[in-house]
Design a protein around this motif. Structure first.
Motif, PDB file in Angstrom:
ATOM      1  N   ASP A 107       0.826  -1.209   0.000  1.00 38.46           N
ATOM      2  CA  ASP A 107       0.000   0.000   0.000  1.00 38.46           C
ATOM      3  C   ASP A 107       0.862   1.261   0.000  1.00 38.46           C
ATOM      4  O   ASP A 107       0.575   2.219  -0.717  1.00 38.46           O
ATOM      5  N   LEU A 108       1.918   1.263   0.809  1.00 40.84           N
ATOM      6  CA  LEU A 108       2.811   2.426   0.857  1.00 40.84           C
ATOM      7  C   LEU A 108       3.528   2.632  -0.483  1.00 40.84           C
ATOM      8  O   LEU A 108       3.700   3.777  -0.925  1.00 40.84           O
ATOM      9  N   LEU A 109       3.940   1.550  -1.121  1.00 41.96           N
ATOM     10  CA  LEU A 109       4.581   1.678  -2.433  1.00 41.96           C
ATOM     11  C   LEU A 109       3.612   2.212  -3.478  1.00 41.96           C
ATOM     12  O   LEU A 109       3.996   3.008  -4.344  1.00 41.96           O
ATOM     13  N   ALA A 110       2.347   1.787  -3.411  1.00 43.02           N
ATOM     14  CA  ALA A 110       1.347   2.298  -4.351  1.00 43.02           C
ATOM     15  C   ALA A 110       1.118   3.796  -4.137  1.00 43.02           C
ATOM     16  O   ALA A 110       0.991   4.556  -5.102  1.00 43.02           O
ATOM     17  N   LYS A 111       1.085   4.233  -2.867  1.00 45.23           N
ATOM     18  CA  LYS A 111       0.921   5.662  -2.580  1.00 45.23           C
ATOM     19  C   LYS A 111       2.118   6.464  -3.094  1.00 45.23           C
ATOM     20  O   LYS A 111       1.957   7.554  -3.646  1.00 45.23           O
ATOM     21  N   ALA A 112       3.320   5.936  -2.912  1.00 50.46           N
ATOM     22  CA  ALA A 112       4.519   6.630  -3.382  1.00 50.46           C
ATOM     23  C   ALA A 112       4.525   6.718  -4.907  1.00 50.46           C
ATOM     24  O   ALA A 112       4.910   7.748  -5.465  1.00 50.46           O
ATOM     25  N   LYS A 113       4.078   5.673  -5.571  1.00 51.93           N
ATOM     26  CA  LYS A 113       4.020   5.679  -7.034  1.00 51.93           C
ATOM     27  C   LYS A 113       3.018   6.718  -7.526  1.00 51.93           C
ATOM     28  O   LYS A 113       3.283   7.441  -8.495  1.00 51.93           O
ATOM     29  N   ALA A 114       1.873   6.827  -6.852  1.00 53.35           N
ATOM     30  CA  ALA A 114       0.871   7.822  -7.234  1.00 53.35           C
ATOM     31  C   ALA A 114       1.405   9.233  -7.000  1.00 53.35           C
ATOM     32  O   ALA A 114       1.191  10.134  -7.827  1.00 53.35           O
ATOM     33  N   ALA A 115       2.116   9.458  -5.902  1.00 49.11           N
ATOM     34  CA  ALA A 115       2.686  10.778  -5.630  1.00 49.11           C
ATOM     35  C   ALA A 115       3.754  11.126  -6.666  1.00 49.11           C
ATOM     36  O   ALA A 115       3.835  12.274  -7.112  1.00 49.11           O
ATOM     37  N   ASP A 116       4.570  10.165  -7.062  1.00 48.19           N
ATOM     38  CA  ASP A 116       5.566  10.406  -8.107  1.00 48.19           C
ATOM     39  C   ASP A 116       4.904  10.762  -9.433  1.00 48.19           C
ATOM     40  O   ASP A 116       5.395  11.616 -10.172  1.00 48.19           O
ATOM     41  N   GLU A 121       3.517  14.807 -13.568  1.00 45.17           N
ATOM     42  CA  GLU A 121       2.530  15.552 -14.347  1.00 45.17           C
ATOM     43  C   GLU A 121       2.664  17.061 -14.114  1.00 45.17           C
ATOM     44  O   GLU A 121       2.533  17.846 -15.041  1.00 45.17           O
ATOM     45  N   ALA A 122       2.926  17.458 -12.886  1.00 45.95           N
ATOM     46  CA  ALA A 122       3.041  18.878 -12.572  1.00 45.95           C
ATOM     47  C   ALA A 122       4.299  19.494 -13.170  1.00 45.95           C
ATOM     48  O   ALA A 122       4.336  20.676 -13.501  1.00 45.95           O
TER      49      ALA A 122
END
Length: 157
Positions: A107-116, A121-122
């Motif tokens: 779950d933490l890796l998925a959150k980090a991937k989404a934040a990256d 994109e920004a």
């Protein structure tokens, strides 16, 4: 005092014996898909802690825990018969936290991937702040810091 190598060997043997006995001899319908993950034996070889995981939901985990507790006597006698130690260690069954820890890490890796992905994109259309090369070159520094000298060899201010 027993050396730790003997305790490790006994722990490995207990793990194998318990797993095989659960697979072949225990016919409890409450027992689900149980996997024996690890076994630890105390230094005096009197107590063994058997770590296990159960594939399924919370209801199947509790049913499997109850089945393991009810089969503890059969498992201990089988361990004593197959290991041949003077005192058969008491068995304690503990659910292993490894799958929960792995799920948390995923779950933490998925959150980090989404934040990256959000940062990527920004920064797609963004430009650097300041000049293209904000650092001064060494030869420019030397020319800018040299004082002007006159014909008499003295500096002029």
């Amino acid at each position: 005092m027993t050396d730790t190598a003997r305790a490790r060997k006994l722990a490995d043997r207990i793990r194998v014996v318990v797993a095989e006995t659960l697979q072949r001899r225990i016919k409890d319908p409450r027992l689900g898909y149980v996997t024996i993950t690890d076994t630890r034996v105390t230094g005096d070889l009197r107590e063994a802690t058997v770590f296990y995981t159960v594939f399924g939901d919370e209801e199947e985990r509790t049913a499997s825990a109850a089945a393991l507790e009810s089969a503890k006597g059969v498992l201990r006698s089988e361990v004593g018969r197959q290991t041949g130690v003077r005192f058969t260690p008491t068995l304690t069954f503990v659910p292993d936290a490894l799958p929960d820890n792995a799920r948390t890490i995923d779950d933490l890796l998925a959150k980090a991937k989404a934040a990256d992905a959000q940062v990527r994109e920004a920064s797609e259309g963004a430009a650097y702040a300041g000049d293209a090369d904000p650092y001064r070159k060494p030869d420019e520094d030397d020319e800018a810091n040299e004082p002007e000298t006159g014909s008499e060899g003295t500096t002029q201010a």
